[in-house]
Design a protein around this motif. Structure first.
Motif, PDB file in Angstrom:
ATOM      1  N   LYS B  33       0.739  -1.040  -0.079  1.00 47.71           N
ATOM      2  CA  LYS B  33      -0.008   0.104   0.062  1.00 47.71           C
ATOM      3  C   LYS B  33       0.891   1.244   0.149  1.00 47.71           C
ATOM      4  CE  LYS B  33      -1.772  -1.785   3.467  1.00 47.71           C
ATOM      5  NZ  LYS B  33      -2.214  -1.864   4.947  1.00 47.71           N
ATOM      6  N   SER B  51       3.564   2.952   2.178  1.00 51.07           N
ATOM      7  CA  SER B  51       3.045   4.122   3.347  1.00 51.07           C
ATOM      8  C   SER B  51       3.379   3.301   4.577  1.00 51.07           C
ATOM      9  CB  SER B  51       1.572   4.265   3.077  1.00 51.07           C
ATOM     10  OG  SER B  51       0.853   3.170   2.996  1.00 51.07           O
ATOM     11  N   MET B  95      -7.392   2.940  -3.173  1.00 51.03           N
ATOM     12  CA  MET B  95      -7.992   2.290  -1.871  1.00 51.03           C
ATOM     13  C   MET B  95      -9.171   2.894  -1.518  1.00 51.03           C
ATOM     14  SD  MET B  95      -4.861   1.095   0.501  1.00 51.03           S
ATOM     15  CE  MET B  95      -5.644   0.350   1.729  1.00 51.03           C
ATOM     16  N   CYS B 149     -16.048  -5.824   9.032  1.00 51.21           N
ATOM     17  CA  CYS B 149     -15.766  -4.809  10.472  1.00 51.21           C
ATOM     18  C   CYS B 149     -17.080  -4.203  10.702  1.00 51.21           C
ATOM     19  CB  CYS B 149     -14.949  -3.538   9.852  1.00 51.21           C
ATOM     20  SG  CYS B 149     -14.236  -2.646  11.669  1.00 51.21           S
ATOM     21  N   SER B 321     -12.394  -9.188  11.878  1.00 52.06           N
ATOM     22  CA  SER B 321     -12.159  -7.926  11.589  1.00 52.06           C
ATOM     23  C   SER B 321     -10.981  -7.686  11.868  1.00 52.06           C
ATOM     24  CB  SER B 321     -13.068  -7.164  12.147  1.00 52.06           C
ATOM     25  OG  SER B 321     -14.370  -7.559  11.728  1.00 52.06           O
ATOM     26  N   ILE B 322     -10.305  -8.077  13.248  1.00 57.55           N
ATOM     27  CA  ILE B 322      -8.910  -7.957  13.564  1.00 57.55           C
ATOM     28  C   ILE B 322      -7.885  -8.363  12.583  1.00 57.55           C
ATOM     29  CG2 ILE B 322      -7.286  -8.679  15.498  1.00 57.55           C
ATOM     30  CD1 ILE B 322      -9.505  -8.722  17.383  1.00 57.55           C
ATOM     31  N   ALA B 325      -8.162  -6.046   9.710  1.00 61.64           N
ATOM     32  CA  ALA B 325      -7.636  -4.686  10.292  1.00 61.64           C
ATOM     33  C   ALA B 325      -6.118  -4.660  10.505  1.00 61.64           C
ATOM     34  CB  ALA B 325      -8.194  -4.191  11.550  1.00 61.64           C
ATOM     35  N   VAL B 326      -5.539  -5.752  10.903  1.00 60.61           N
ATOM     36  CA  VAL B 326      -4.124  -5.914  10.947  1.00 60.61           C
ATOM     37  C   VAL B 326      -3.471  -5.683   9.629  1.00 60.61           C
ATOM     38  CG1 VAL B 326      -2.264  -7.295  11.665  1.00 60.61           C
ATOM     39  CG2 VAL B 326      -4.085  -7.157  13.146  1.00 60.61           C
ATOM     40  N   SER B 327      -4.207  -6.417   8.665  1.00 61.01           N
ATOM     41  CA  SER B 327      -3.723  -6.136   7.140  1.00 61.01           C
ATOM     42  C   SER B 327      -3.873  -4.699   6.567  1.00 61.01           C
ATOM     43  CB  SER B 327      -4.169  -7.059   6.332  1.00 61.01           C
ATOM     44  OG  SER B 327      -4.145  -8.414   6.840  1.00 61.01           O
ATOM     45  N   GLY B 328      -4.521  -3.847   7.467  1.00 63.98           N
ATOM     46  CA  GLY B 328      -4.698  -2.525   7.137  1.00 63.98           C
ATOM     47  C   GLY B 328      -5.722  -2.115   6.096  1.00 63.98           C
ATOM     48  N   LEU B 329      -6.810  -3.009   6.025  1.00 65.85           N
ATOM     49  CA  LEU B 329      -7.704  -2.929   4.681  1.00 65.85           C
ATOM     50  C   LEU B 329      -8.866  -2.357   4.841  1.00 65.85           C
ATOM     51  CD1 LEU B 329      -6.211  -6.169   3.110  1.00 65.85           C
ATOM     52  CD2 LEU B 329      -5.877  -4.079   2.233  1.00 65.85           C
ATOM     53  N   VAL B 330      -9.294  -1.973   6.255  1.00 62.39           N
ATOM     54  CA  VAL B 330     -10.611  -1.605   6.541  1.00 62.39           C
ATOM     55  C   VAL B 330     -10.787  -0.219   6.206  1.00 62.39           C
ATOM     56  CG1 VAL B 330     -12.238  -1.270   8.369  1.00 62.39           C
ATOM     57  CG2 VAL B 330     -10.764  -3.357   8.525  1.00 62.39           C
ATOM     58  N   ASP B 331     -11.902   0.289   5.180  1.00 65.12           N
ATOM     59  CA  ASP B 331     -12.125   1.471   5.121  1.00 65.12           C
ATOM     60  C   ASP B 331     -13.043   2.098   6.084  1.00 65.12           C
ATOM     61  OD1 ASP B 331     -12.855   3.926   4.151  1.00 65.12           O
ATOM     62  OD2 ASP B 331     -12.956   3.611   2.074  1.00 65.12           O
ATOM     63  N   ILE B 332     -12.653   2.709   6.953  1.00 66.78           N
ATOM     64  CA  ILE B 332     -13.610   2.843   8.387  1.00 66.78           C
ATOM     65  C   ILE B 332     -15.021   3.657   7.513  1.00 66.78           C
ATOM     66  CG2 ILE B 332     -12.558   4.810   9.127  1.00 66.78           C
ATOM     67  CD1 ILE B 332     -13.819   1.856  11.416  1.00 66.78           C
TER      68      ILE B 332
END
Lengths: 77, 443
Positions: B33, B51, B95, B149, B321-322, B325-332
């Motif tokens: 990413k 990033s 993303m 999530c 979700s964890i 989220a650890v992979s950093g893919l959640v678009d909150i």
């Protein structure tokens, strides 16, 4: 229907304001938020805790809202 | 209480071992990413800043990804492929898409109906949200992550509401969740074998075939049962013959589920959870087997089973979700937009269950499952073509994709209409009952 409970208008307004405020803060800082939330690793705590926060605040708002509009579960006899 | 604590401890012990608990497969590993700073079309290179590490590197383009596919100064998700010993960019997707008003509204509407369905039958929404997001242009991995999530807060709120109505069997839910976690592991292993043997298209085909076969068989059975019950409502309280026979098997350890009103050997309960998890890992909707499993095999009522499924969804959704989220893919942003409506929808659905008969829940579940099966079935010829086992004209492909998408929307709409109708009817009847009672007490 005679013994109707008081409608939770005040809690609805309070939770509504907190929820709306949270939405505003997050969407106002969209760039920073999406960047921080997707760093991965321990930063995973951000999206998870945010989701819990909203399930509490917005969930409570929703619950009170449904009570206020009169959509309640059937009373067990 | 002590038993619940024991189950909780077991879960806590198992969880660290469950390194990959998620529905719909694990987060992709070879993703980068970052931001493209410069594209040199003539040289076929692009300057990329990661990033996470902040390091800049030069990446090769020109095979699958051309210069015009790259957007400068926007966070992109990049995957790679190898050609002649050199590593090229395979895909590059933006993303975070800009949320237009249409996207805003679509996410909220789908969230509301998805929540309603989820509160009513215990699962739902996920199977339509991921494709819906992808059709809005969200990259697949982000759609799965953001959707997951949103699943656990929704399930949490829904299960609390239904717990208050005395419909949730927490112990059954936790036992199911733990065994489902094990099932997910097995499901992922099978997926990997299929993926290695037949590639991406083969994996898609396998998933679709499992999806359609399971949904048609189970959905058809539930539908038949719902119709039988609607003709003979008195039969609603009786448990299925299968579950009664299974309850007679006295193979220790025996487990007692208070709310469901069932005592059963752990040797029978655990495989249902296992199957739920395996299916969740394969088709991303475990509830479609978990709820019927709890009804017909464990002998729980549809109301208890659908409420308990929300506990399963919460536990599995949180850990899934964890992972994502650890992979950093959640678009909150998307997660929150869907939640804004689904947290209300799920509670409305939960309220709805208190007004309807058991068979209405079965009817909604069966209808949803069968329409979703149509949606996935329409995709099968497309996957066959990807494997070169069939040839389709571009028009046919487009039509099939269209059918697939709109069938999902139809599934949501059908469910929404049945639930709302049943609720209004139930509320009217309840009001009349109250009025009759009041007039009696006055007289």
């Amino acid at each position: 229907m005679s013994k109707e409970k008081k409608k939770p208008i005040l809690p609805m307004i309070i939770f509504g304001i907190v929820s709306l405020g949270s939405y505003f803060v997050l969407f106002n800082q969209e760039g920073l938020v999406t960047e921080t939330y997707t760093k991965g690793g321990w930063y995973a705590a951000f999206p998870i805790l945010t989701a819990f926060w909203f399930s509490f605040v917005h969930g409570s708002f929703g619950s009170n809202l449904l009570d206020v509009v009169g959509l309640q579960a059937k009373k067990n006899k | 209480m002590r038993k619940v604590a024991a189950v909780l401890i077991v879960i806590l012990m198992i969880l660290p071992m469950a390194t990959a608990v998620f529905a719909g497969g694990p987060p992709p590993k070879n993703l980068k990413k970052g931001i493209f700073l410069e594209v040199n079309e003539a040289a076929g290179t692009a300057l990329f800043q990661d990033s996470t590490t902040q390091e800049t590197s030069t990446l090769m383009i020109g095979y699958s990804v051309k210069a015009e596919d790259l957007k400068l100064n926007k966070k992109m998700m990049v995957s790679f492929e190898e050609h002649d010993g050199q590593v090229f960019i395979k895909t590059a997707e933006v993303m975070f898409l800009d949320l237009t008003l249409t996207k805003f509204i679509s996410l909220i509407v789908v969230g509301l109906v998805g929540g309603l369905l989820s509160g009513f039958i215990g699962s739902g929404g996920a199977f339509v949200l991921t494709p819906a997001m992808m059709s809005l242009g969200v990259p697949g991995a982000i759609a799965v992550a953001s959707n997951m999530c949103h699943k656990f807060p929704k399930a949490l709120v829904g299960s609390i509401k239904r717990y208050k109505y005395g419909q949730v069997d927490i112990k059954l839910g936790l036992v199911m969740a733990v065994s489902a976690i094990a099932g997910v592991q097995i499901g992922i292993k099978i997926q990997k074998v299929v993926l290695d043997a037949w590639g991406n298209a083969g994996s898609n085909l396998y998933v679709s075939v499992v999806f359609v076969v399971v949904l048609v068989i189970v959905g058809g059975y539930v539908l038949r049962d719902a119709f039988k019950l609607s003709k003979n409502p008195a039969a609603a309280d009786t448990q299925s013959k299968l579950s009664l026979r299974l309850q007679k098997i006295n193979l220790p350890p025996m487990m007692h589920f208070k709310t469901a009103g069932v005592t059963m050997s752990a040797w029978i309960t655990l495989p249902i959870g296992l199957a739920t998890g395996m299916l969740a890992a394969t088709i991303a909707v475990g509830g479609f087997i978990g709820v019927p499993g709890m009804i017909y095999v464990c002998g729980a009522s549809a109301i208890v089973a659908s409420a308990t499924e929300l506990v399963v969804a919460f536990v599995m959704g949180t850990y899934g979700s964890i992972q994502w989220a650890v992979s950093g893919l959640v678009d909150i942003r998307m997660t929150l937009l869907i939640l804004s409506a689904s947290l209300i929808g799920v509670q409305l659905g939960a309220i709805g269950t208190t007004y309807v008969k058991d068979y209405t829940i079965k009817l909604v579940m069966a209808a949803t499952m069968l329409v979703v099966a149509v949606s996935r079935g329409a995709k099968i010829p497309v996957y066959l073509q990807d494997l070169d086992w069939a040839t389709l004209s571009p028009t046919t492909t487009a039509v099939l994709n269209g059918i697939s998408f709109w069938a999902l929307i139809a599934a949501l709409a059908t469910a929404g209409i049945i639930i709302t109708g049943a609720m209004i009817k139930g509320m009217r009847e309840a009001k009349q009952e109250v009025q009759v009672e009041e007039s009696h007490s006055k007289a």
